[in-house]
Design a protein around this motif. Structure first.
Motif, PDB file in Angstrom:
ATOM      1  N   ASN A  18       0.804  -1.208   0.000  1.00  0.00           N
ATOM      2  CA  ASN A  18       0.000   0.000   0.000  1.00  0.00           C
ATOM      3  C   ASN A  18       0.847   1.272   0.000  1.00  0.00           C
ATOM      4  O   ASN A  18       0.339   2.354   0.173  1.00  0.00           O
ATOM      5  N   ASN A  19       2.140   1.138  -0.192  1.00  0.00           N
ATOM      6  CA  ASN A  19       3.035   2.275  -0.189  1.00  0.00           C
ATOM      7  C   ASN A  19       3.091   2.869  -1.590  1.00  0.00           C
ATOM      8  O   ASN A  19       3.996   2.609  -2.354  1.00  0.00           O
ATOM      9  N   HIS A  20       2.081   3.674  -1.925  1.00  0.00           N
ATOM     10  CA  HIS A  20       1.978   4.248  -3.255  1.00  0.00           C
ATOM     11  C   HIS A  20       2.815   5.513  -3.361  1.00  0.00           C
ATOM     12  O   HIS A  20       2.927   6.279  -2.412  1.00  0.00           O
ATOM     13  N   GLU A  21       3.344   5.714  -4.549  1.00  0.00           N
ATOM     14  CA  GLU A  21       4.104   6.913  -4.850  1.00  0.00           C
ATOM     15  C   GLU A  21       3.161   8.116  -4.869  1.00  0.00           C
ATOM     16  O   GLU A  21       1.998   7.996  -5.240  1.00  0.00           O
ATOM     17  N   ARG A  22       3.677   9.280  -4.502  1.00  0.00           N
ATOM     18  CA  ARG A  22       2.840  10.481  -4.486  1.00  0.00           C
ATOM     19  C   ARG A  22       3.678  11.700  -4.869  1.00  0.00           C
ATOM     20  O   ARG A  22       3.986  12.538  -4.043  1.00  0.00           O
ATOM     21  N   ASN A  23       4.055  11.778  -6.144  1.00  0.00           N
ATOM     22  CA  ASN A  23       4.835  12.898  -6.666  1.00  0.00           C
ATOM     23  C   ASN A  23       3.888  13.906  -7.303  1.00  0.00           C
ATOM     24  O   ASN A  23       3.869  14.100  -8.509  1.00  0.00           O
ATOM     25  N   CYS A  24       3.103  14.563  -6.487  1.00  0.00           N
ATOM     26  CA  CYS A  24       2.048  15.455  -6.975  1.00  0.00           C
ATOM     27  C   CYS A  24       2.587  16.649  -7.749  1.00  0.00           C
ATOM     28  O   CYS A  24       1.945  17.119  -8.693  1.00  0.00           O
ATOM     29  N   ALA A  25       3.745  17.149  -7.383  1.00  0.00           N
ATOM     30  CA  ALA A  25       4.309  18.324  -8.055  1.00  0.00           C
ATOM     31  C   ALA A  25       4.486  18.082  -9.550  1.00  0.00           C
ATOM     32  O   ALA A  25       4.376  19.012 -10.346  1.00  0.00           O
ATOM     33  N   ASP A  26       4.715  16.842  -9.950  1.00  0.00           N
ATOM     34  CA  ASP A  26       4.874  16.497 -11.371  1.00  0.00           C
ATOM     35  C   ASP A  26       3.586  16.700 -12.162  1.00  0.00           C
ATOM     36  O   ASP A  26       3.611  16.705 -13.389  1.00  0.00           O
ATOM     37  N   PHE A  27       2.453  16.834 -11.472  1.00  0.00           N
ATOM     38  CA  PHE A  27       1.156  16.900 -12.138  1.00  0.00           C
ATOM     39  C   PHE A  27       0.433  18.231 -11.919  1.00  0.00           C
ATOM     40  O   PHE A  27      -0.739  18.362 -12.229  1.00  0.00           O
ATOM     41  N   LYS A  28       1.139  19.224 -11.407  1.00  0.00           N
ATOM     42  CA  LYS A  28       0.501  20.524 -11.176  1.00  0.00           C
ATOM     43  C   LYS A  28       0.179  21.238 -12.481  1.00  0.00           C
ATOM     44  O   LYS A  28      -0.837  21.921 -12.578  1.00  0.00           O
ATOM     45  N   THR A  29       1.054  21.103 -13.463  1.00  0.00           N
ATOM     46  CA  THR A  29       0.834  21.768 -14.750  1.00  0.00           C
ATOM     47  C   THR A  29       1.060  20.783 -15.890  1.00  0.00           C
ATOM     48  O   THR A  29       1.730  19.768 -15.714  1.00  0.00           O
ATOM     49  N   GLY A  30       0.475  21.093 -17.049  1.00  0.00           N
ATOM     50  CA  GLY A  30       0.680  20.261 -18.225  1.00  0.00           C
ATOM     51  C   GLY A  30      -0.618  20.008 -18.969  1.00  0.00           C
ATOM     52  O   GLY A  30      -1.664  20.608 -18.668  1.00  0.00           O
ATOM     53  N   LYS A  31      -0.542  19.094 -19.931  1.00  0.00           N
ATOM     54  CA  LYS A  31      -1.709  18.693 -20.712  1.00  0.00           C
ATOM     55  C   LYS A  31      -2.093  17.278 -20.273  1.00  0.00           C
ATOM     56  O   LYS A  31      -1.225  16.403 -20.162  1.00  0.00           O
ATOM     57  N   PHE A  32      -3.404  17.056 -20.046  1.00  0.00           N
ATOM     58  CA  PHE A  32      -3.882  15.810 -19.460  1.00  0.00           C
ATOM     59  C   PHE A  32      -5.095  15.262 -20.208  1.00  0.00           C
ATOM     60  O   PHE A  32      -5.751  15.985 -20.962  1.00  0.00           O
ATOM     61  N   GLU A  33      -5.390  13.985 -19.925  1.00  0.00           N
ATOM     62  CA  GLU A  33      -6.576  13.336 -20.486  1.00  0.00           C
ATOM     63  C   GLU A  33      -7.272  12.553 -19.374  1.00  0.00           C
ATOM     64  O   GLU A  33      -6.616  11.902 -18.562  1.00  0.00           O
ATOM     65  N   PHE A  34      -8.593  12.657 -19.351  1.00  0.00           N
ATOM     66  CA  PHE A  34      -9.405  11.952 -18.355  1.00  0.00           C
ATOM     67  C   PHE A  34     -10.502  11.207 -19.094  1.00  0.00           C
ATOM     68  O   PHE A  34     -11.252  11.798 -19.869  1.00  0.00           O
ATOM     69  N   THR A  35     -10.596   9.890 -18.888  1.00  0.00           N
ATOM     70  CA  THR A  35     -11.623   9.065 -19.501  1.00  0.00           C
ATOM     71  C   THR A  35     -12.486   8.467 -18.404  1.00  0.00           C
ATOM     72  O   THR A  35     -11.971   7.966 -17.411  1.00  0.00           O
ATOM     73  N   GLN A  36     -13.813   8.532 -18.603  1.00  0.00           N
ATOM     74  CA  GLN A  36     -14.728   7.976 -17.618  1.00  0.00           C
ATOM     75  C   GLN A  36     -15.881   7.268 -18.324  1.00  0.00           C
ATOM     76  O   GLN A  36     -16.194   7.563 -19.468  1.00  0.00           O
ATOM     77  N   ASP A  37     -16.487   6.323 -17.624  1.00  0.00           N
ATOM     78  CA  ASP A  37     -17.673   5.620 -18.117  1.00  0.00           C
ATOM     79  C   ASP A  37     -18.913   6.360 -17.664  1.00  0.00           C
ATOM     80  O   ASP A  37     -19.084   6.605 -16.472  1.00  0.00           O
ATOM     81  N   ILE A  38     -19.768   6.711 -18.612  1.00  0.00           N
ATOM     82  CA  ILE A  38     -21.056   7.319 -18.300  1.00  0.00           C
ATOM     83  C   ILE A  38     -22.108   6.519 -19.052  1.00  0.00           C
ATOM     84  O   ILE A  38     -22.090   6.460 -20.273  1.00  0.00           O
ATOM     85  N   ASP A  39     -22.977   5.862 -18.297  1.00  0.00           N
ATOM     86  CA  ASP A  39     -24.026   5.021 -18.878  1.00  0.00           C
ATOM     87  C   ASP A  39     -23.458   3.977 -19.830  1.00  0.00           C
ATOM     88  O   ASP A  39     -24.006   3.724 -20.904  1.00  0.00           O
ATOM     89  N   GLY A  40     -22.327   3.382 -19.450  1.00  0.00           N
ATOM     90  CA  GLY A  40     -21.735   2.304 -20.235  1.00  0.00           C
ATOM     91  C   GLY A  40     -20.927   2.755 -21.441  1.00  0.00           C
ATOM     92  O   GLY A  40     -20.424   1.930 -22.197  1.00  0.00           O
ATOM     93  N   LYS A  41     -20.782   4.058 -21.643  1.00  0.00           N
ATOM     94  CA  LYS A  41     -19.995   4.580 -22.761  1.00  0.00           C
ATOM     95  C   LYS A  41     -18.804   5.365 -22.230  1.00  0.00           C
ATOM     96  O   LYS A  41     -18.918   6.075 -21.242  1.00  0.00           O
ATOM     97  N   LYS A  42     -17.660   5.218 -22.917  1.00  0.00           N
ATOM     98  CA  LYS A  42     -16.461   5.942 -22.521  1.00  0.00           C
ATOM     99  C   LYS A  42     -16.518   7.365 -23.049  1.00  0.00           C
ATOM    100  O   LYS A  42     -16.810   7.608 -24.205  1.00  0.00           O
TER     101      LYS A  42
END
Length: 124
Positions: A18-42
């Motif tokens: 359960n010792n997960h990495e947590r380098n949050c500073a690397d993700f403060k800025t940049g270009k990102f993508e988020f995919t989620q399921d809504i009603d069975g569709k991505k």
């Protein structure tokens, strides 16, 4: 003695998993993508985040939110041009752990106990 040693080793192995990495500073800025399921569709959105703004494109529509960092791993998003009462509510975001170019986060409307999780991929 053997049972105690086995129990100790088992406990240590569970903790280390359960010792997960947590380098949050690397993700403060940049270009990102988020995919989620809504009603069975991505559904996928892309966004660019600076220290103070997040500009997101979803379904061909672009929206901008202010970003206020609470600490290195938590921030508040507030839409700049809300079109409804729901969009006026700020969203609390908390990075739970990171790995390579991805982070897992938990989010909710500020003041709500209903939390959801997601995974974001950093594109650049």
């Amino acid at each position: 003695m053997s049972k105690k040693l086995t129990l100790l080793l088992l406990t240590l192995s569970i903790i280390s998993c359960n010792n997960h990495e947590r380098n949050c500073a690397d993700f403060k800025t940049g270009k990102f993508e988020f995919t989620q399921d809504i009603d069975g569709k991505k559904h996928t959105s892309t966004f660019t985040r600076t220290e103070n703004l997040q500009i997101e494109t979803y379904n061909g529509k672009t929206d901008t939110a202010s970003v206020r960092w609470v600490n290195d791993c938590e921030f508040i998003l507030q839409k700049l041009h809300p079109k409804s009462m729901k969009e006026e509510k700020a969203i609390s975001m908390k990075i739970l752990f990171t790995e390579k170019n991805r982070y897992t986060f938990e989010y909710s409307f500020v003041g709500s106990n209903k939390k959801s999780r997601g995974v974001v991929t950093k594109l650049d």
